[in-house]
Design a protein around this motif. Structure first.
Motif, PDB file in Angstrom:
ATOM      1  N   MET A 232      12.012   6.061  -0.216  1.00 16.49           N
ATOM      2  CA  MET A 232      10.367   5.153   0.265  1.00 16.49           C
ATOM      3  C   MET A 232       9.988   6.071   1.631  1.00 16.49           C
ATOM      4  SD  MET A 232      10.644   3.271  -2.789  1.00 16.49           S
ATOM      5  CE  MET A 232      11.790   3.096  -3.413  1.00 16.49           C
ATOM      6  N   HIS A 233       8.534   6.666   1.360  1.00 18.57           N
ATOM      7  CA  HIS A 233       7.521   6.667   2.759  1.00 18.57           C
ATOM      8  C   HIS A 233       6.189   5.970   2.591  1.00 18.57           C
ATOM      9  CE1 HIS A 233       7.281   9.342   6.460  1.00 18.57           C
ATOM     10  NE2 HIS A 233       9.098  10.053   5.758  1.00 18.57           N
ATOM     11  N   SER A 234       5.920   6.252   4.285  1.00 18.74           N
ATOM     12  CA  SER A 234       4.692   5.574   4.082  1.00 18.74           C
ATOM     13  C   SER A 234       3.943   6.105   4.887  1.00 18.74           C
ATOM     14  CB  SER A 234       5.302   4.368   4.308  1.00 18.74           C
ATOM     15  OG  SER A 234       4.305   3.263   5.256  1.00 18.74           O
ATOM     16  N   LEU A 235       2.563   5.761   5.112  1.00 18.68           N
ATOM     17  CA  LEU A 235       1.871   6.564   6.262  1.00 18.68           C
ATOM     18  C   LEU A 235       1.570   5.378   6.787  1.00 18.68           C
ATOM     19  CD1 LEU A 235       1.104   8.345   3.124  1.00 18.68           C
ATOM     20  CD2 LEU A 235      -1.241   8.720   4.508  1.00 18.68           C
ATOM     21  N   SER A 236       2.211   4.357   7.013  1.00 20.29           N
ATOM     22  CA  SER A 236       1.806   3.086   7.932  1.00 20.29           C
ATOM     23  C   SER A 236       2.112   3.416   9.433  1.00 20.29           C
ATOM     24  CB  SER A 236       2.993   2.004   7.375  1.00 20.29           C
ATOM     25  OG  SER A 236       1.867   1.324   6.219  1.00 20.29           O
ATOM     26  N   LYS A 237       3.541   3.748   9.501  1.00 18.82           N
ATOM     27  CA  LYS A 237       4.398   3.563  11.443  1.00 18.82           C
ATOM     28  C   LYS A 237       3.898   5.517  11.600  1.00 18.82           C
ATOM     29  CE  LYS A 237       5.717  -0.193  10.076  1.00 18.82           C
ATOM     30  NZ  LYS A 237       7.053  -0.291   9.703  1.00 18.82           N
ATOM     31  N   THR A 238       3.766   6.556  10.541  1.00 17.36           N
ATOM     32  CA  THR A 238       3.689   7.966  10.728  1.00 17.36           C
ATOM     33  C   THR A 238       1.794   7.860  11.364  1.00 17.36           C
ATOM     34  OG1 THR A 238       4.945   8.627   9.220  1.00 17.36           O
ATOM     35  CG2 THR A 238       3.515  10.092  10.426  1.00 17.36           C
ATOM     36  N   TYR A 239       0.720   7.166  10.958  1.00 15.48           N
ATOM     37  CA  TYR A 239      -0.809   7.580  11.212  1.00 15.48           C
ATOM     38  C   TYR A 239      -0.857   5.914  11.556  1.00 15.48           C
ATOM     39  CZ  TYR A 239      -0.035  11.734   8.626  1.00 15.48           C
ATOM     40  OH  TYR A 239       0.466  12.966   7.867  1.00 15.48           O
ATOM     41  N   ASN A 240      -0.674   5.226  12.216  1.00 10.16           N
ATOM     42  CA  ASN A 240      -1.109   3.935  12.390  1.00 10.16           C
ATOM     43  C   ASN A 240      -1.909   3.458  10.988  1.00 10.16           C
ATOM     44  OD1 ASN A 240      -0.076   4.942  14.419  1.00 10.16           O
ATOM     45  ND2 ASN A 240      -1.984   5.731  15.426  1.00 10.16           N
ATOM     46  N   MET A 241      -1.057   3.088  10.107  1.00 13.78           N
ATOM     47  CA  MET A 241      -1.734   2.464   9.009  1.00 13.78           C
ATOM     48  C   MET A 241      -1.414   1.602   8.192  1.00 13.78           C
ATOM     49  SD  MET A 241      -3.536   6.183   7.482  1.00 13.78           S
ATOM     50  CE  MET A 241      -4.304   5.510   5.478  1.00 13.78           C
ATOM     51  N   THR A 242      -0.796   0.511   8.587  1.00 13.07           N
ATOM     52  CA  THR A 242      -0.135  -0.861   8.490  1.00 13.07           C
ATOM     53  C   THR A 242      -1.373  -1.328   7.811  1.00 13.07           C
ATOM     54  OG1 THR A 242      -0.539  -1.643  10.673  1.00 13.07           O
ATOM     55  CG2 THR A 242       2.055  -1.224   9.907  1.00 13.07           C
ATOM     56  N   GLY A 243      -1.927  -1.066   7.690  1.00 15.15           N
ATOM     57  CA  GLY A 243      -3.090  -1.960   7.276  1.00 15.15           C
ATOM     58  C   GLY A 243      -3.780  -2.131   6.085  1.00 15.15           C
ATOM     59  N   TRP A 244      -3.545  -0.325   5.959  1.00 11.52           N
ATOM     60  CA  TRP A 244      -4.006   0.354   4.935  1.00 11.52           C
ATOM     61  C   TRP A 244      -3.107   0.397   3.686  1.00 11.52           C
ATOM     62  CZ3 TRP A 244      -7.674   4.167   5.577  1.00 11.52           C
ATOM     63  CH2 TRP A 244      -8.491   4.495   7.025  1.00 11.52           C
ATOM     64  N   ARG A 245      -2.518   0.578   3.582  1.00 10.47           N
ATOM     65  CA  ARG A 245      -0.556   0.069   2.090  1.00 10.47           C
ATOM     66  C   ARG A 245      -1.289   0.965   1.131  1.00 10.47           C
ATOM     67  NH1 ARG A 245       1.841  -1.420   4.581  1.00 10.47           N
ATOM     68  NH2 ARG A 245       2.547  -2.405   2.831  1.00 10.47           N
ATOM     69  N   ILE A 246      -0.430   2.026   1.993  1.00  5.15           N
ATOM     70  CA  ILE A 246      -0.452   2.909   1.035  1.00  5.15           C
ATOM     71  C   ILE A 246       0.888   4.132   1.805  1.00  5.15           C
ATOM     72  CG2 ILE A 246      -1.895   4.769   2.430  1.00  5.15           C
ATOM     73  CD1 ILE A 246      -2.117   5.615  -0.697  1.00  5.15           C
ATOM     74  N   GLY A 247       1.967   4.110   0.670  1.00  9.24           N
ATOM     75  CA  GLY A 247       2.846   4.755   0.515  1.00  9.24           C
ATOM     76  C   GLY A 247       3.376   5.754  -0.058  1.00  9.24           C
ATOM     77  N   MET A 248       4.425   6.451  -0.557  1.00  7.66           N
ATOM     78  CA  MET A 248       4.857   6.873  -1.720  1.00  7.66           C
ATOM     79  C   MET A 248       6.526   6.986  -1.682  1.00  7.66           C
ATOM     80  SD  MET A 248       3.881   8.616   1.274  1.00  7.66           S
ATOM     81  CE  MET A 248       4.556   9.663   2.307  1.00  7.66           C
ATOM     82  N   ALA A 249       7.326   7.103  -2.662  1.00  2.00           N
ATOM     83  CA  ALA A 249       8.521   6.969  -3.487  1.00  2.00           C
ATOM     84  C   ALA A 249       8.006   7.955  -4.150  1.00  2.00           C
ATOM     85  CB  ALA A 249       8.402   5.711  -4.636  1.00  2.00           C
ATOM     86  N   CYS A 250       9.483   8.943  -3.300  1.00  2.02           N
ATOM     87  CA  CYS A 250       9.737  10.162  -3.857  1.00  2.02           C
ATOM     88  C   CYS A 250      11.395  10.332  -4.705  1.00  2.02           C
ATOM     89  CB  CYS A 250       9.175  11.386  -2.925  1.00  2.02           C
ATOM     90  SG  CYS A 250       8.356  11.068  -2.252  1.00  2.02           S
ATOM     91  N   GLY A 251      11.359  11.384  -5.516  1.00  2.00           N
ATOM     92  CA  GLY A 251      12.764  11.800  -5.564  1.00  2.00           C
ATOM     93  C   GLY A 251      13.005  11.639  -7.057  1.00  2.00           C
ATOM     94  N   ASN A 252      14.147  11.379  -7.901  1.00  2.00           N
ATOM     95  CA  ASN A 252      14.816  11.580  -8.671  1.00  2.00           C
ATOM     96  C   ASN A 252      13.533  10.923 -10.112  1.00  2.00           C
ATOM     97  OD1 ASN A 252      16.669   9.995 -11.162  1.00  2.00           O
ATOM     98  ND2 ASN A 252      17.662  12.111 -10.600  1.00  2.00           N
ATOM     99  N   ALA A 253      13.231  11.927 -11.223  1.00  2.00           N
ATOM    100  CA  ALA A 253      12.275  11.256 -12.099  1.00  2.00           C
ATOM    101  C   ALA A 253      12.795  10.091 -12.584  1.00  2.00           C
ATOM    102  CB  ALA A 253      12.114  12.533 -12.696  1.00  2.00           C
ATOM    103  N   GLY A 254      13.970  10.002 -13.493  1.00  2.00           N
ATOM    104  CA  GLY A 254      14.230   8.680 -13.968  1.00  2.00           C
ATOM    105  C   GLY A 254      14.403   7.246 -13.338  1.00  2.00           C
ATOM    106  N   ILE A 255      14.494   7.417 -11.999  1.00  2.00           N
ATOM    107  CA  ILE A 255      14.383   6.395 -10.929  1.00  2.00           C
ATOM    108  C   ILE A 255      12.869   6.000 -10.442  1.00  2.00           C
ATOM    109  CG2 ILE A 255      15.239   5.439  -8.580  1.00  2.00           C
ATOM    110  CD1 ILE A 255      17.211   7.155  -9.102  1.00  2.00           C
ATOM    111  N   ILE A 256      12.223   6.919 -10.321  1.00  2.00           N
ATOM    112  CA  ILE A 256      10.733   6.410 -10.151  1.00  2.00           C
ATOM    113  C   ILE A 256      10.028   6.234 -11.114  1.00  2.00           C
ATOM    114  CG2 ILE A 256       8.559   8.331 -10.100  1.00  2.00           C
ATOM    115  CD1 ILE A 256      10.065   8.570  -7.220  1.00  2.00           C
ATOM    116  N   ALA A 257      10.467   6.810 -12.807  1.00  2.00           N
ATOM    117  CA  ALA A 257      10.018   6.400 -14.272  1.00  2.00           C
ATOM    118  C   ALA A 257      10.063   4.570 -14.378  1.00  2.00           C
ATOM    119  CB  ALA A 257       9.908   6.666 -14.750  1.00  2.00           C
ATOM    120  N   GLY A 258      12.027   4.441 -13.569  1.00  2.00           N
ATOM    121  CA  GLY A 258      11.613   2.932 -13.893  1.00  2.00           C
ATOM    122  C   GLY A 258      10.791   1.690 -12.926  1.00  2.00           C
ATOM    123  N   LEU A 259      11.211   2.388 -11.836  1.00  2.00           N
ATOM    124  CA  LEU A 259       9.893   1.901 -10.751  1.00  2.00           C
ATOM    125  C   LEU A 259       8.537   1.359 -11.013  1.00  2.00           C
ATOM    126  CD1 LEU A 259       9.659   0.571  -8.143  1.00  2.00           C
ATOM    127  CD2 LEU A 259       9.381   2.752  -6.901  1.00  2.00           C
TER     128      LEU A 259
END
Ligand SMILES: *Cc1c(COP(=O)(O)O)cnc(C)c1O
Length: 382
Positions: A232-259
């Motif tokens: 689980m990753h996020s732009l919140s802390k990296t770019y001071n974007m906590t209020g924007w609500r954007i991030g990403m889940a990356c990795g195993n395709a089957g796990i991503i598909a479940g989420l």
């Protein structure tokens, strides 16, 4: 009136601190708040400009796609490759999130049956626990201890728990301890997951907030990790974007598909204009990130040297914007600081039993305010 599971939610300690803080402010106290893990620095202007442009384009005014725009997922994939050397298929191995909290809060729904165990660090980000409870799973706390460099002892997890465990949360660089992973630990975690048939969810929200030349890895760069894990990753802390609500889940395709299937039934994706701004963040100049780290580093040095001059034992973190300091009684310490010095710190117990005996300072206040806080503490200890 409320459902039973509401009773399982922890008493919201942070709400109580807010009350105490409000009472001090009402009395006219100039409160210095080191409690919030929310950057005080603004979002860099080129990212804000990208949002403004995209918000004016009516093509972006419709329901977004569930998984995220192709261009956004491609930008995430390019960023992962450039930053971590991790190759991701943007179509199957990247999913847009409304912040990493969105992914953390929903992933147990996809994989946890009633009575299954989730292994979660203690202290830890509180959502690991509550998301498990919402999915009717049970939490096994993995203590993070200083003598183990705040890495969990996987061999110490009882066998009957391991057999019922389906998922493990990890988080390095770590909130709240500010610990970083050490060589060999991610490999050990992948082996543990492979041997015991469980999913690892690595929370990498702080990978870019690092000091002294340290570069945090992606869990996904560990050999075998793509078979058993998502990050689980996020732009919140990296770019001071906590209020924007954007991030990403990356990795195993089957796990991503479940989420992704769970989320398609809960939300309707991230506003396209925000995804355009996120593309600008990930693909644009990164000097804003280095500048933010330089500012946090100066604050860290001011706070750590100030606390040491007062006789506290505290280590400068290599990453995250937190300072994790041992104290005798964390509730008493935090209450006394607030009532007698107008300083807010977070009692470690708010992050689970493993946080007892610590307080957390967030480096989200200026160096000047940190100096002022140290002076107040000096007067208090005299
Ligand atoms: C801040 C934080 C998050 C959530 O951040 P988002 O804004 O939802 O991306 C997740 N995990 C940890 C450990 C955090 O500190």
């Amino acid at each position: 009136m409320y459902a039973e599971r509401m009773g399982d939610l922890p008493p919201y300690l942070f709400a109580r601190i807010e009350e105490l803080k409000a009472a001090q402010i009402a009395r006219g106290v100039d409160v210095i708040d080191f409690g919030v893990g929310d950057p005080d620095l603004p979002t860099p202007p080129h990212i804000v400009d990208a949002l403004c442009r995209a918000a004016k384009d009516p093509r972006n005014h419709h329901y977004p796609s569930y998984a995220g725009m192709e261009q956004y997922r491609a930008a995430v994939s390019r960023w992962y490759s450039a930053r971590f050397g991790v190759k991701l298929d943007p179509k199957k191995e990247v999913l847009a999130l409304m912040g990493s909290k969105d992914g953390i809060a929903h992933i147990p729904e996809a994989f946890i049956n009633r009575g299954d165990y989730v292994l979660a660090p203690s202290p830890g980000y509180p959502v690991y626990r509550t998301s498990t409870l919402f999915a009717e799973g049970s939490v096994h706390e993995m203590p993070l201890l200083p003598e183990r460099d705040f890495l969990p002892d996987l061999a110490a997890i009882p066998g009957d728990i391991v057999r019922k465990a389906r998922l493990m949360f990890l988080n390095y660089p770590n909130n709240p301890t500010s610990a970083i992973t050490l060589p060999g630990f991610f490999e050990e975690a992948v082996d543990f997951a492979t041997d015991n048939d469980l999913i690892i969810v690595h929370d990498n929200a702080y990978s870019e907030i690092a000091y002294d030349g340290y570069q945090a890895p992606s869990f996904l760069s560990t050999r075998g990790a793509m078979e058993v894990s998502v990050e689980m990753h996020s732009l919140s802390k990296t770019y001071n974007m906590t209020g924007w609500r954007i991030g990403m889940a990356c990795g195993n395709a089957g796990i991503i598909a479940g989420l992704s299937r769970v989320k398609a039934n809960v939300d309707s994706g991230v506003f396209d204009a925000i995804q355009h701004a996120a593309i600008a963040a990930l693909s644009g100049p990164q000097d804003c990130v280095r500048e933010a780290c330089r500012i946090y580093e100066e604050r860290r040095d001011t706070l750590v040297s100030g606390l040491r001059s007062l006789g506290y034992t505290v280590n400068p973190p290599k990453a995250t914007f937190y300072v994790w300091m041992p104290v005798e009684d964390c509730m008493e310490f935090a209450t006394r600081l607030l009532n007698e010095a107008g300083i807010v710190v977070t009692p470690g117990i708010g992050f689970g039993n493993g946080g007892d005996g610590y307080v957390r300072f967030a480096l989200t206040r200026s160096t000047e305010r940190i100096r002022e806080a140290i002076e107040r503490l000096r007067r208090l200890s005299q």
